[in-house]
Design a protein around this motif. Structure first.
Motif, PDB file in Angstrom:
ATOM      1  N   ALA A 272      19.378   1.542  11.466  1.00  0.00           N
ATOM      2  CA  ALA A 272      20.452   2.863  11.917  1.00  0.00           C
ATOM      3  C   ALA A 272      19.505   3.851  13.172  1.00  0.00           C
ATOM      4  O   ALA A 272      20.284   4.008  14.105  1.00  0.00           O
ATOM      5  N   VAL A 273      18.166   4.033  12.953  1.00  0.00           N
ATOM      6  CA  VAL A 273      17.708   4.713  14.017  1.00  0.00           C
ATOM      7  C   VAL A 273      17.376   3.848  15.200  1.00  0.00           C
ATOM      8  O   VAL A 273      17.540   4.244  16.273  1.00  0.00           O
ATOM      9  N   ARG A 274      17.271   2.561  14.956  1.00  0.00           N
ATOM     10  CA  ARG A 274      17.080   1.768  16.268  1.00  0.00           C
ATOM     11  C   ARG A 274      18.105   1.483  17.193  1.00  0.00           C
ATOM     12  O   ARG A 274      18.357   1.664  18.299  1.00  0.00           O
ATOM     13  N   LEU A 275      19.329   1.461  16.518  1.00  0.00           N
ATOM     14  CA  LEU A 275      20.575   1.193  16.927  1.00  0.00           C
ATOM     15  C   LEU A 275      21.146   2.564  17.711  1.00  0.00           C
ATOM     16  O   LEU A 275      21.497   2.471  18.792  1.00  0.00           O
ATOM     17  N   THR A 276      20.967   3.693  17.184  1.00  0.00           N
ATOM     18  CA  THR A 276      21.620   4.794  17.739  1.00  0.00           C
ATOM     19  C   THR A 276      20.638   5.535  18.727  1.00  0.00           C
ATOM     20  O   THR A 276      20.995   6.201  19.724  1.00  0.00           O
ATOM     21  N   ARG A 277      19.159   5.259  18.766  1.00  0.00           N
ATOM     22  CA  ARG A 277      18.456   5.897  19.684  1.00  0.00           C
ATOM     23  C   ARG A 277      17.966   4.888  20.688  1.00  0.00           C
ATOM     24  O   ARG A 277      17.765   5.130  21.828  1.00  0.00           O
ATOM     25  N   ARG A 278      17.878   3.580  20.542  1.00  0.00           N
ATOM     26  CA  ARG A 278      17.252   2.480  21.491  1.00  0.00           C
ATOM     27  C   ARG A 278      18.473   1.500  22.055  1.00  0.00           C
ATOM     28  O   ARG A 278      18.502   1.231  22.985  1.00  0.00           O
ATOM     29  N   LEU A 279      19.732   1.465  21.372  1.00  0.00           N
ATOM     30  CA  LEU A 279      20.602   0.388  21.420  1.00  0.00           C
ATOM     31  C   LEU A 279      21.964   1.087  21.255  1.00  0.00           C
ATOM     32  O   LEU A 279      22.827   0.643  20.734  1.00  0.00           O
ATOM     33  N   PRO A 280      22.299   2.072  22.148  1.00  0.00           N
ATOM     34  CA  PRO A 280      23.593   2.709  21.999  1.00  0.00           C
ATOM     35  C   PRO A 280      24.688   1.764  22.584  1.00  0.00           C
ATOM     36  O   PRO A 280      25.825   1.828  21.805  1.00  0.00           O
ATOM     37  N   GLY A 281      24.560   0.999  23.364  1.00  0.00           N
ATOM     38  CA  GLY A 281      25.598  -0.004  23.658  1.00  0.00           C
ATOM     39  C   GLY A 281      26.031  -0.983  22.552  1.00  0.00           C
ATOM     40  O   GLY A 281      27.140  -1.085  22.102  1.00  0.00           O
ATOM     41  N   THR A 282      25.025  -1.259  21.962  1.00  0.00           N
ATOM     42  CA  THR A 282      25.187  -2.321  20.621  1.00  0.00           C
ATOM     43  C   THR A 282      25.851  -1.455  19.597  1.00  0.00           C
ATOM     44  O   THR A 282      26.802  -2.043  18.954  1.00  0.00           O
ATOM     45  N   PHE A 283      25.372  -0.305  19.310  1.00  0.00           N
ATOM     46  CA  PHE A 283      25.960   0.589  18.225  1.00  0.00           C
ATOM     47  C   PHE A 283      27.313   0.920  18.676  1.00  0.00           C
ATOM     48  O   PHE A 283      28.291   1.033  17.747  1.00  0.00           O
ATOM     49  N   ALA A 284      27.700   0.963  19.990  1.00  0.00           N
ATOM     50  CA  ALA A 284      29.238   1.243  20.432  1.00  0.00           C
ATOM     51  C   ALA A 284      30.163   0.049  20.073  1.00  0.00           C
ATOM     52  O   ALA A 284      31.242   0.237  19.458  1.00  0.00           O
ATOM     53  N   ALA A 285      29.515  -1.057  20.297  1.00  0.00           N
ATOM     54  CA  ALA A 285      30.224  -2.342  20.138  1.00  0.00           C
ATOM     55  C   ALA A 285      30.458  -2.138  18.573  1.00  0.00           C
ATOM     56  O   ALA A 285      31.357  -2.983  18.058  1.00  0.00           O
ATOM     57  N   LEU A 286      29.637  -1.903  17.728  1.00  0.00           N
ATOM     58  CA  LEU A 286      29.651  -2.099  16.354  1.00  0.00           C
ATOM     59  C   LEU A 286      30.729  -1.099  15.865  1.00  0.00           C
ATOM     60  O   LEU A 286      31.527  -1.389  14.874  1.00  0.00           O
ATOM     61  N   GLU A 287      30.750   0.186  16.444  1.00  0.00           N
ATOM     62  CA  GLU A 287      31.810   1.226  15.858  1.00  0.00           C
ATOM     63  C   GLU A 287      33.088   0.879  16.347  1.00  0.00           C
ATOM     64  O   GLU A 287      34.201   0.930  15.791  1.00  0.00           O
TER      65      GLU A 287
END
Length: 388
Positions: A52-67
């Motif tokens: 969760a920390v790595r996605l939200t802090r370092r990979l926001p684009g990847t986390f947005a695709a997941l959302e």
């Protein structure tokens, strides 16, 4: 999307529970608060908090695709795992390239695409990491149940593919009408015979033998020559003008210095690619008879089984006609790589396959659903690599 909501909640918990020293992304006891709520072990909670920390802090684009639901958590984790050694800025550069096709890729395909971009944006780091990992090469035995064990050798990807190719070649050559073993069993027996000294290059026992007694009494079949592995290296990288990564058939992207080392002890063959798409256009044919050259071309173009999502390497696949011969020609526009399972699916499972001259494969299921696969570029397209 539900997985993204859970990860966002965990990221918030991590933010509200900072590590007093500032060295860790969250406090030492954070997982102890979450584990009993979710009925998870603390190890599981730690893994999910870190994701969760790595996605939200370092990979926001990847986390947005997941959302958005474009990708699932398995594909998101693939990007997280491969980009772990990079800086935040380097992660952003990787995301710009890999997220465009992430929604239509499997997790293994996305992992390979991400690995390729990591090698491109951080070639110096890739060299250092490869050298550090290579320095730790070893051999391990992992006990298993029922009197079995797994023998593992950690080595370079090129050496691993070459070793497997040699074992596979010997195992296939050992087949006889009276041998009840499967190909996997013959491979295992050949590997054990080679490593224990029962089979050697100067002669020895026959890998077709299925018992120790058979191995002691039978002779090895004639040698079939050195097994081959295929490494594709951009000319600019081969000349040392840049550190563009190479591609090892059956494995994927490898660091530039490993690709150059493989090319130094190799037979070279010209491979022409489209600068816009990276797709294979032509393969040098002076070394082979036409039928062999055609097979080499199709395997170089397809690289994997062409059924959607299948990652069986092309060298382990059948070459199948899209349109049944003789109605369809035996040419590159009517041939593609199919693993044996998907070859049977096309022949006996009611699926239809249409191939186009550029290698595009259109599959129609018995229920009428349509899936399209395209050959993956063997190298990063030149114009994209240059920022055009």
């Amino acid at each position: 999307m539900a997985q993204a909501r859970l990860l966002r909640a965990l990221a918030l918990i991590a933010e509200l529970s900072p590590d007093p020293s500032g060295e860790a992304p969250f406090g030492e006891f954070t997982s102890s608060h979450v584990a009993p709520v979710l009925n998870w072990t603390e190890t599981t909670v730690l893994n999910q908090l870190q994701l969760a920390v790595r996605l939200t802090r370092r990979l926001p684009g990847t986390f947005a695709a997941l959302e958005r639901g474009d990708i699932d958590v398995r594909r998101a984790r693939a990007v997280v795992d491969v980009t772990e050694p990079l800086s935040a800025e380097q992660c952003r550069l990787v995301e710009e390239h890999v997220l465009a096709r992430a929604a239509v890729q499997t997790a293994p395909a996305l992992r390979q695409a991400t690995r390729r971009q990591v090698l491109k944006v951080d070639p110096d780091g890739a060299r250092r990491r490869h050298e550090a990992r290579r320095a730790k090469r070893d051999v391990r035995v992992t006990p298993a149940e029922d009197g079995m064990a797994t023998l593992g050798v950690s080595c370079t990807a090129v050496d691993a593919e070459a070793a497997f190719a040699n074992i596979d070649q010997l195992a296939r050559a050992s087949r006889s009408a009276h041998d009840p073993r499967t190909l996997d069993q013959r491979r295992a027996d050949v590997a054990v015979d080679l490593l224990t000294g029962r089979l050697c290059s100067c002669g020895g026992t026959d890998p077709v033998a299925s018992t120790d007694e058979d191995r002691r009494t039978r002779s090895r079949p004639p040698g079939r020559g050195r097994a081959r592995v295929h490494v594709t290296v951009p000319l600019t990288s081969l000349m040392g003008l840049d550190d563009a990564p190479g591609e090892l058939a059956g494995y994927g992207p490898i660091p530039a210095q490993l690709a150059r080392a493989a090319a130094a002890d190799a037979t070279w063959q010209r491979l022409v690619t489209d600068p816009l798409s990276g797709a294979v256009l032509d393969l040098g044919t002076r070394r082979y008879r036409p039928s062999v050259a055609l097979a080499e071309f199709v395997r170089a173009r397809d690289r994997w089984c062409r059924f959607p999502g299948c990652r069986k390497p092309g060298r382990q696949c059948d070459l199948d006609h899209g349109k049944r011969f003789p109605e369809g020609p035996t040419s590159h526009i009517n041939l593609c790589c199919l693993c044996r399972h998907h070859h049977r699916l096309k022949t006996d499972g009611g699926w239809q396959l249409e191939l186009e001259p550029d290698g595009k494969a259109t599959w129609t299921s018995p229920t009428g659903r349509i899936y399209v696969t395209l050959p993956e570029p063997v190298l990063e397209p030149e114009l994209v690599r240059q920022g055009a």
